[in-house]
Design an enzyme around this catalytic site. Structure first.
Site, short mmCIF file in Angstrom:
data_model
loop_
_atom_site.label_atom_id
_atom_site.label_comp_id
_atom_site.label_asym_id
_atom_site.label_seq_id
_atom_site.Cartn_x
_atom_site.Cartn_y
_atom_site.Cartn_z
N HIS A 194 0.83 -1.21 0.00
CA HIS A 194 0.00 0.00 0.00
C HIS A 194 0.86 1.25 0.00
CE1 HIS A 194 -3.18 -2.87 1.22
NE2 HIS A 194 -3.83 -2.13 0.35
N ARG A 202 -10.15 4.67 -1.85
CA ARG A 202 -9.64 3.98 -0.66
C ARG A 202 -9.74 4.91 0.54
NH1 ARG A 202 -5.43 2.04 -4.54
NH2 ARG A 202 -5.30 -0.22 -4.40
N ARG A 232 -14.89 2.73 -0.94
CA ARG A 232 -14.62 1.45 -0.28
C ARG A 232 -14.58 1.67 1.23
NH1 ARG A 232 -9.29 -1.97 -1.42
NH2 ARG A 232 -8.32 -0.39 -0.11
N ARG A 258 2.42 -9.77 -0.45
CA ARG A 258 2.61 -8.68 -1.42
C ARG A 258 3.60 -7.63 -0.91
NH1 ARG A 258 -3.21 -5.50 -1.26
NH2 ARG A 258 -2.11 -3.68 -2.03
N CYS A 302 -9.56 -3.61 -10.08
CA CYS A 302 -8.96 -2.36 -9.59
C CYS A 302 -7.60 -2.58 -8.95
CB CYS A 302 -9.91 -1.66 -8.62
SG CYS A 302 -10.42 -2.66 -7.24
C1 PEP Z 1 -6.38 -5.06 -4.38
O1 PEP Z 1 -6.18 -5.82 -3.43
O2 PEP Z 1 -6.14 -5.36 -5.56
C2 PEP Z 1 -6.94 -3.72 -4.16
C3 PEP Z 1 -7.31 -2.95 -5.17
O3 PEP Z 1 -7.01 -3.27 -2.89
P1 PEP Z 1 -5.75 -2.79 -2.03
O4 PEP Z 1 -4.58 -2.68 -2.97
O5 PEP Z 1 -6.13 -1.49 -1.42
O6 PEP Z 1 -5.61 -3.89 -1.03
MG MG Z 2 -7.02 -5.38 -1.52
#
Ligand code: PEP
Ligand code: MG
Length: 578
Positions: A194, A301, A337, A471, A508
């Site tokens: 993030h 977000r 969201r 991630r 997204c």
């Molecule tokens: C995702 O998980 O792909 C997403 C768009 O949400 P975030 O990156 O905010 O977890």
């Molecule tokens: Mg996500």
């Protein structure tokens, strides 16, 4: 002597600047006395901030239509009157001139004094006027801060600072916005975190996973962050600087070429219309996206509002932020969201979260919201109130099971009833969507489609959960592959299931805005793409080169392909033969 440190590019771009080790101090109001020589300039800054706040209010007033213009207009007019109140301005000017207060400190002192006076009143109506003072002064503070940050930015381009830190949390980056930092270099981290997403939204080139960089750099060293080659160069040589200048020239040329696509439709080469939406973390993103021509905001977000705030934002503060987002979108739908805190965004001030051994698999997103009902209800009420100002869709993150979405629907209906009883005009209908980012939600998507009005695929998380590769951890970066056939199969299944159910589905995650993925996603039948505003033009360009018919025909082979290399080879064939 020139030294280069390799890292992973997490946000694009290059920046030349001086190293600043660790993170800067949090934004706070400077209470040191102003030198006599700066007094008149400070009064002028204050007056400019009042003028900007007045213009903001007038702009808001102009954007209101119909019954809103009457109801909300009254409240705006009352605020505008307060902004013109000679006593208020004179009082603050006096504090700067006589007390040598800085403008922000004088505003805060005046606000605290007036709110205390109103709080002490018996009449509830008069007491509530304290809130108006609070709102008005907050607007002036914000205008002042925008000025300050612009000034700081100017200084920073002269001095130019590159933040070098061991790791940077999204909350810290949110605090950095507008503090004149040119780029971020972190010892650890990953491009799908993030923090990286936020750095891209803030236009901060960012390198992560740069190893021992903290030990080897000194405050004030001249450094070149190069996200193109994935390295940071300390004491750059003439050839590095020449490369930097080339990059600047090329970026400018490419920007000019892509600028011609602003406002254009998005169509594949064989004429199939696609819809591009924007992801937004901050109100500025919405404005920028609108100018590029988008079908709406596909992902707003909200957690960054919480992360940038000291303590939990109140219902009114959230309402103001969501309302401004909706007004900023100028009639286009805004997909708000609900809170997705937890995992790597666990440090929000004001929320008590238990420390967890495995936070990405713990109390995150809707799980946290359903555990901390008061916080969730406050947010839902604020979103519903904002939905009076334009089309809003509510999107719920980290859905594992359809029952969670059903529970959210029930809560929203309850909040709507309460708000209507209290006299708010809340629309009867609302659209509720689920993020598909947990494998169970993807596999069981048909059950989810019975309850959801729309779906948004979160490929960033779906990839990490399908492949069991964090991630945020570049150590497993090689395993984290959104083009893995297992991920692509899930995408194909979710997209086709939603299409059969006649419900909209968008994607997204970061790959939605990655030109390299454009042919893959077209092949899988995706029609709605939501991405950072910065990606819109480049992706429109990439999609316009895709031959949808040829790619759709390739889809079955794509899903049977062996690994990402096989997929890449297939796509190359398709591109060559198209
Ligand atoms: C995702 O998980 O792909 C997403 C768009 O949400 P975030 O990156 O905010 O977890
Ligand atoms: Mg996500």
């Amino acid at each position: 002597m020139r030294r280069a440190f390799a890292g992973t590019a997490a946000a694009p771009g290059m920046a030349l600047g001086r190293v600043r080790l660790e993170r800067p101090a949090r934004f706070s109001i400077d209470t040191t006395p102003l030198p006599e020589a700066e007094v008149e300039a400070e009064v002028a800054r204050l007056e400019r901030a009042f003028a900007v706040a007045r213009e903001d209010m007038a702009e808001l007033r102009r954007k209101l239509h119909g019954s809103l213009a009457r109801e909300v207009g009254e409240f705006i007019d009352a605020h505008a009157q307060l902004l013109d109140d000679p006593e208020l301005i004179e009082g603050i000017r006096g504090m700067i001139r006589k007390g040598h207060y800085r403008a922000a400190a004088a505003l805060k002192a005046q606000r605290d004094r007036l709110v205390a006076v109103f709080d002490a009143m018996d009449d509830p109506y008069l007491r509530s006027r304290g809130e108006d003072v609070d709102h008005v002064i907050a607007r002036v503070q914000s205008a002042l801060a925008r000025q300050a940050s612009n000034e700081e930015k100017k200084i920073a381009t002269r001095v130019g600072e590159i933040l070098v830190t061991e790791s940077v949390a999204p909350g810290e980056l949110a605090q950095l916005a507008g503090h004149g930092i040119l780029a971020v270099v972190a010892g650890s981290g990953s491009p799908y975190s993030h923090s990286a997403i936020l750095a891209r939204s803030l236009h901060l080139p960012m390198l992560v996973n740069v190893g021992d960089v903290l030990e080897d750099l000194r405050d004030g060293d001249l450094a070149l962050v190069d996200s193109v080659r994935g390295e940071v160069v300390v004491h750059p040589a003439a050839q590095d600087l020449a490369q930097y200048r080339n990059w600047q020239r090329e970026t400018l040329r490419e920007g000019q070429r892509l600028a011609q696509l602003a406002g254009a439709e998005t169509r594949t080469r064989d004429g199939h219309a696609l819809r591009l939406f924007a992801n937004a973390e901050r109100p500025e993103d919405i404005e920028r996206a609108r100018n590029l021509g988008v079908a709406g905001i596909g992902l707003y977000r909200t957690e960054f509002l919480f992360l940038a705030h000291d303590g939990l934002p109140s219902e009114d503060e959230q309402f103001a932020a969501y309302r401004d987002a909706v007004l900023g979108a100028g009639g286009l739908p805004v997909t708000i969201r609900t809170l997705d805190l937890g995992a790597d965004k666990a440090d929000a001030a004001g929320l008590v979260m238990a420390s967890e051994p495995n936070p990405a698999l713990g109390v995150r997103g809707v799980r946290l919201s359903l555990q901390q009902i008061d916080v969730f209800v406050t947010q839902l009420r604020a979103i519903l109130r904002a939905s009076c100002y334009g089309p809003v869709r509510i999107l719920v993150p980290m859905i594992t099971d359809a029952t969670e979405l059903a529970e959210v629907r029930r809560l929203i209906e309850e909040c709507g009833r309460d708000l209507r009883t209290a006299g708010h005009e809340i629309p009867d209908q609302f659209e509720l969507g689920a993020m598909v980012e947990v494998p169970s939600a993807a596999i069981n998507v048909r059950t989810l489609l019975d309850i959801a009005d729309f779906l948004a695929i979160g490929s960033n998380d779906l990839t990490q959960y399908v492949l069991a590769a964090d991630r945020n951890n570049d150590q497993v970066g090689k395993l984290y592959r959104p083009a893995h056939p297992a991920v692509l199969r899930m995408l194909a299944w979710v997209i086709s299931s939603a299409r059969r159910a006649g419900k909209p589905v968008s994607l997204c995650g970061e790959i939605a805005g990655d030109p390299a993925f454009a042919p893959v996603l077209v092949a899988l039948g995706l029609e709605d793409y939501s991405m950072a505003a910065d990606r819109i033009l480049a992706q429109r360009d990439a999609l316009s080169r895709c031959d949808r018919k040829a790619l759709r025909a390739l889809a079955p082979r794509l899903l049977r392909a062996h690994g990402s290399d096989g997929i890449a080879a297939l796509l190359q064939t398709a591109t060559a033969s198209a």
